[in-house]
Design a protein around this motif. Sequence first.
Motif, short mmCIF file in Angstrom:
data_model
loop_
_atom_site.label_atom_id
_atom_site.label_comp_id
_atom_site.label_asym_id
_atom_site.label_seq_id
_atom_site.Cartn_x
_atom_site.Cartn_y
_atom_site.Cartn_z
N HIS A 268 -6.57 4.06 -8.26
CA HIS A 268 -7.23 3.45 -7.23
C HIS A 268 -6.32 3.10 -6.06
O HIS A 268 -6.58 3.28 -4.80
CB HIS A 268 -7.66 1.87 -7.81
N LEU A 269 -5.02 2.71 -6.37
CA LEU A 269 -3.85 2.54 -5.28
C LEU A 269 -3.82 3.73 -4.29
O LEU A 269 -3.64 3.69 -3.27
CB LEU A 269 -2.61 2.08 -6.01
N CYS B 248 -6.51 3.87 -1.76
CA CYS B 248 -6.24 2.97 -0.68
C CYS B 248 -5.21 3.86 0.19
O CYS B 248 -5.28 3.75 1.32
CB CYS B 248 -5.36 1.82 -1.39
N GLY C 237 -5.95 0.64 3.78
CA GLY C 237 -7.10 1.08 2.92
C GLY C 237 -7.10 0.15 1.81
O GLY C 237 -6.23 -0.37 1.26
N SER C 238 -8.29 -0.12 1.38
CA SER C 238 -8.51 -1.18 0.25
C SER C 238 -10.03 -0.62 -0.63
O SER C 238 -10.66 -0.03 -0.18
CB SER C 238 -8.97 -2.42 0.75
N VAL C 239 -9.96 -0.86 -1.80
CA VAL C 239 -11.05 -0.39 -2.84
C VAL C 239 -11.47 -1.71 -3.62
O VAL C 239 -10.49 -2.42 -4.43
CB VAL C 239 -10.65 0.83 -3.89
N GLU D 44 -15.59 0.49 -0.80
CA GLU D 44 -14.21 0.92 -0.40
C GLU D 44 -14.20 0.82 1.31
O GLU D 44 -15.25 0.99 1.93
CB GLU D 44 -13.57 2.12 -0.67
N HIS E 297 -11.43 1.10 5.10
CA HIS E 297 -10.26 1.09 5.67
C HIS E 297 -10.16 0.31 7.09
O HIS E 297 -11.38 -0.13 7.52
CB HIS E 297 -9.63 2.51 6.08
N GLU F 217 -9.81 -5.89 3.86
CA GLU F 217 -9.76 -6.67 2.77
C GLU F 217 -10.76 -7.83 2.96
O GLU F 217 -11.71 -8.21 2.03
CB GLU F 217 -8.32 -7.35 2.47
N THR G 272 -5.30 -2.30 -2.77
CA THR G 272 -5.27 -2.21 -1.23
C THR G 272 -3.71 -1.77 -0.96
O THR G 272 -2.84 -1.74 -1.87
CB THR G 272 -5.40 -3.54 -0.81
N SER G 273 -3.72 -0.71 0.01
CA SER G 273 -2.52 -0.24 0.30
C SER G 273 -1.18 -1.27 0.72
O SER G 273 -0.17 -0.92 0.50
CB SER G 273 -2.65 0.75 1.54
N TYR H 130 -1.60 -4.77 -5.01
CA TYR H 130 -1.23 -3.95 -3.76
C TYR H 130 0.13 -2.81 -3.80
O TYR H 130 0.82 -2.92 -4.71
CB TYR H 130 -1.04 -4.94 -2.58
#
Length: 162
Positions: free
Chosen positions: A13-14, A17, A33-35, A46, A48, A61, A84-85, A106
């Motif tokens: 998942h990361l 991101c 980017g986030s999931v 998801e 970005h 987010e 999240t990135s 993160y």
Amino acid sequence: MSEPELSAGELGHLARCVQLAGEALEAGHAPFGSVLVSGAGEVLAEDHNRTGDGDPTAHPEIALARWAAAHLTVDERAAATVFTSGEHCAMCAAAHAWVGLGRIVYATSTAQLLRWRAEDGVAPGPVQPLPIHTIAPRVTVEGPVAQFTAPMRALHARHSGR
Ligand SMILES: [Zn+2]
């Protein structure tokens, strides 16, 4: 800070991101980017960063927090994790907490981002770069994860025009 112990799925998942952060940069936005993942491990949504379109609050987010408020029950939100990135900013940490979402994982921290921006000569932003826990003290937060430092540093260098 010790490295969090994450499963292969969580690391995946990361990685997604970071991929979304790259897609954001390619599309003219800042590289974030986030999931959103359910308590059962299913990817629910998801996004970005979209600040390149002119709205400086278009962070992934806060977009996911609003998606969760619209689509998930209170219990589902509490069980969900946001990957999240980059560590949530104060605005997004507040949205996360108000909506009652669960854990945050993160890839890179706000402290790292501040260091990179200073190295690249980027002026500080208009909002205090507070850690998530200062804003949302009861949210479980894990990160940063070392394997994502180099790819995220590269994306931010490109974003800074370096
Ligand atoms: Zn934010």
